[in-house]
Design a protein around this motif. Structure first.
Motif, PDB file in Angstrom:
ATOM      1  N   GLY A  56       0.840  -1.188   0.000  1.00  0.00           N
ATOM      2  CA  GLY A  56       0.000   0.000   0.000  1.00  0.00           C
ATOM      3  C   GLY A  56       0.874   1.237   0.000  1.00  0.00           C
ATOM      4  N   SER A  57       0.659   2.133   0.946  1.00  0.00           N
ATOM      5  CA  SER A  57       1.460   3.355   1.064  1.00  0.00           C
ATOM      6  C   SER A  57       2.686   3.155   1.946  1.00  0.00           C
ATOM      7  N   TYR A  58       2.902   1.947   2.409  1.00  0.00           N
ATOM      8  CA  TYR A  58       4.020   1.657   3.295  1.00  0.00           C
ATOM      9  C   TYR A  58       5.114   0.904   2.543  1.00  0.00           C
ATOM     10  N   ARG A  59       6.331   1.012   3.065  1.00  0.00           N
ATOM     11  CA  ARG A  59       7.480   0.341   2.484  1.00  0.00           C
ATOM     12  C   ARG A  59       8.175  -0.468   3.567  1.00  0.00           C
ATOM     13  N   VAL A  60       8.645  -1.643   3.176  1.00  0.00           N
ATOM     14  CA  VAL A  60       9.440  -2.492   4.061  1.00  0.00           C
ATOM     15  C   VAL A  60      10.838  -2.559   3.457  1.00  0.00           C
ATOM     16  N   ILE A  61      11.823  -2.070   4.197  1.00  0.00           N
ATOM     17  CA  ILE A  61      13.210  -2.085   3.754  1.00  0.00           C
ATOM     18  C   ILE A  61      13.884  -3.285   4.434  1.00  0.00           C
ATOM     19  N   TYR A  62      14.528  -4.125   3.639  1.00  0.00           N
ATOM     20  CA  TYR A  62      15.132  -5.332   4.200  1.00  0.00           C
ATOM     21  C   TYR A  62      16.378  -5.716   3.429  1.00  0.00           C
ATOM     22  N   ASP A  63      17.145  -6.633   3.994  1.00  0.00           N
ATOM     23  CA  ASP A  63      18.341  -7.149   3.363  1.00  0.00           C
ATOM     24  C   ASP A  63      18.237  -8.672   3.350  1.00  0.00           C
ATOM     25  N   ILE A  64      18.864  -9.290   2.357  1.00  0.00           N
ATOM     26  CA  ILE A  64      18.794 -10.737   2.190  1.00  0.00           C
ATOM     27  C   ILE A  64      20.195 -11.316   2.326  1.00  0.00           C
ATOM     28  N   PHE A  65      20.320 -12.343   3.142  1.00  0.00           N
ATOM     29  CA  PHE A  65      21.570 -13.084   3.277  1.00  0.00           C
ATOM     30  C   PHE A  65      21.304 -14.523   2.828  1.00  0.00           C
ATOM     31  N   ASP A  66      21.583 -14.792   1.542  1.00  0.00           N
ATOM     32  CA  ASP A  66      21.264 -16.092   0.963  1.00  0.00           C
ATOM     33  C   ASP A  66      22.078 -17.233   1.547  1.00  0.00           C
ATOM     34  N   THR A  67      23.325 -16.970   1.906  1.00  0.00           N
ATOM     35  CA  THR A  67      24.157 -18.055   2.424  1.00  0.00           C
ATOM     36  C   THR A  67      23.675 -18.548   3.779  1.00  0.00           C
ATOM     37  N   GLN A  68      23.053 -17.662   4.562  1.00  0.00           N
ATOM     38  CA  GLN A  68      22.564 -18.034   5.889  1.00  0.00           C
ATOM     39  C   GLN A  68      21.054 -18.226   5.923  1.00  0.00           C
ATOM     40  N   LEU A  69      20.380 -17.990   4.784  1.00  0.00           N
ATOM     41  CA  LEU A  69      18.921 -18.080   4.685  1.00  0.00           C
ATOM     42  C   LEU A  69      18.243 -17.166   5.713  1.00  0.00           C
ATOM     43  N   VAL A  70      18.644 -15.890   5.706  1.00  0.00           N
ATOM     44  CA  VAL A  70      18.105 -14.901   6.642  1.00  0.00           C
ATOM     45  C   VAL A  70      17.614 -13.686   5.872  1.00  0.00           C
ATOM     46  N   VAL A  71      16.436 -13.185   6.262  1.00  0.00           N
ATOM     47  CA  VAL A  71      15.926 -11.903   5.776  1.00  0.00           C
ATOM     48  C   VAL A  71      15.935 -10.966   6.977  1.00  0.00           C
ATOM     49  N   ASP A  72      16.697  -9.878   6.861  1.00  0.00           N
ATOM     50  CA  ASP A  72      16.872  -8.917   7.950  1.00  0.00           C
ATOM     51  C   ASP A  72      15.995  -7.700   7.663  1.00  0.00           C
ATOM     52  N   ILE A  73      14.935  -7.507   8.444  1.00  0.00           N
ATOM     53  CA  ILE A  73      14.033  -6.371   8.277  1.00  0.00           C
ATOM     54  C   ILE A  73      14.688  -5.160   8.930  1.00  0.00           C
ATOM     55  N   ILE A  74      15.034  -4.166   8.100  1.00  0.00           N
ATOM     56  CA  ILE A  74      15.762  -2.999   8.589  1.00  0.00           C
ATOM     57  C   ILE A  74      14.813  -1.940   9.137  1.00  0.00           C
ATOM     58  N   THR A  75      13.817  -1.568   8.348  1.00  0.00           N
ATOM     59  CA  THR A  75      12.861  -0.555   8.806  1.00  0.00           C
ATOM     60  C   THR A  75      11.560  -0.681   8.015  1.00  0.00           C
ATOM     61  N   ILE A  76      10.518  -0.094   8.578  1.00  0.00           N
ATOM     62  CA  ILE A  76       9.180  -0.084   7.982  1.00  0.00           C
ATOM     63  C   ILE A  76       8.641   1.321   8.162  1.00  0.00           C
ATOM     64  N   GLY A  77       7.958   1.846   7.155  1.00  0.00           N
ATOM     65  CA  GLY A  77       7.392   3.168   7.317  1.00  0.00           C
ATOM     66  C   GLY A  77       6.568   3.615   6.130  1.00  0.00           C
ATOM     67  N   HIS A  78       5.916   4.756   6.306  1.00  0.00           N
ATOM     68  CA  HIS A  78       5.115   5.353   5.242  1.00  0.00           C
ATOM     69  C   HIS A  78       6.043   5.852   4.151  1.00  0.00           C
ATOM     70  N   ARG A  79       5.581   5.833   2.932  1.00  0.00           N
ATOM     71  CA  ARG A  79       6.438   6.154   1.796  1.00  0.00           C
ATOM     72  C   ARG A  79       6.994   7.573   1.837  1.00  0.00           C
ATOM     73  N   LYS A  80       6.284   8.494   2.482  1.00  0.00           N
ATOM     74  CA  LYS A  80       6.775   9.879   2.536  1.00  0.00           C
ATOM     75  C   LYS A  80       7.915  10.045   3.551  1.00  0.00           C
ATOM     76  N   ASP A  81       8.048   9.117   4.496  1.00  0.00           N
ATOM     77  CA  ASP A  81       9.045   9.239   5.546  1.00  0.00           C
ATOM     78  C   ASP A  81      10.211   8.248   5.430  1.00  0.00           C
ATOM     79  N   ILE A  82      10.034   7.190   4.718  1.00  0.00           N
ATOM     80  CA  ILE A  82      10.956   6.063   4.784  1.00  0.00           C
ATOM     81  C   ILE A  82      12.330   6.339   4.182  1.00  0.00           C
ATOM     82  N   TYR A  83      12.414   7.160   3.157  1.00  0.00           N
ATOM     83  CA  TYR A  83      13.676   7.318   2.438  1.00  0.00           C
ATOM     84  C   TYR A  83      14.539   8.459   2.944  1.00  0.00           C
ATOM     85  N   GLU A  84      14.175   9.080   4.050  1.00  0.00           N
ATOM     86  CA  GLU A  84      14.964  10.202   4.590  1.00  0.00           C
ATOM     87  C   GLU A  84      16.208   9.726   5.290  1.00  0.00           C
TER      88      GLU A  84
END
Length: 84
Positions: A56-84
């Motif tokens: 929707g209007s929200y964004r989930v910023i994350y990183d992927i570590f394929d060798t360890q099979l881990v998804v690291d959720i860095i931050t979540i926020g509204h699209r107007k605030d997330i990229y600052e």
């Protein structure tokens, strides 16, 4: 092969502030990352490490570590605030 999820403190705090029905949609999108960390519509971020998905209007910023099979959720926020 399922990936495990790691949440940063910032991501947990931001997720707690989000109201329904957005909360449920974001939560489901994050859970879906365990089976497909690169879903349709994901993008590699420019200027910083990580990937993003739209919920929707929200964004989930994350990183992927394929060798360890881990998804690291860095931050979540509204699209107007997330990229600052």
């Amino acid at each position: 092969m399922a990936y495990s999820l790691n949440f940063s403190r910032q991501a947990i705090k931001m997720l707690e502030k989000i109201n329904e029905p957005f909360y449920s949609n974001i939560k489901q999108a994050i859970v879906n990352l365990t089976t497909d960390p690169r879903p349709q519509g994901y993008k590699k971020l420019k200027g910083r490490d990580g990937y993003r998905i739209r919920v929707g209007s929200y964004r989930v910023i994350y990183d992927i570590f394929d060798t360890q099979l881990v998804v690291d959720i860095i931050t979540i926020g509204h699209r107007k605030d997330i990229y600052e």
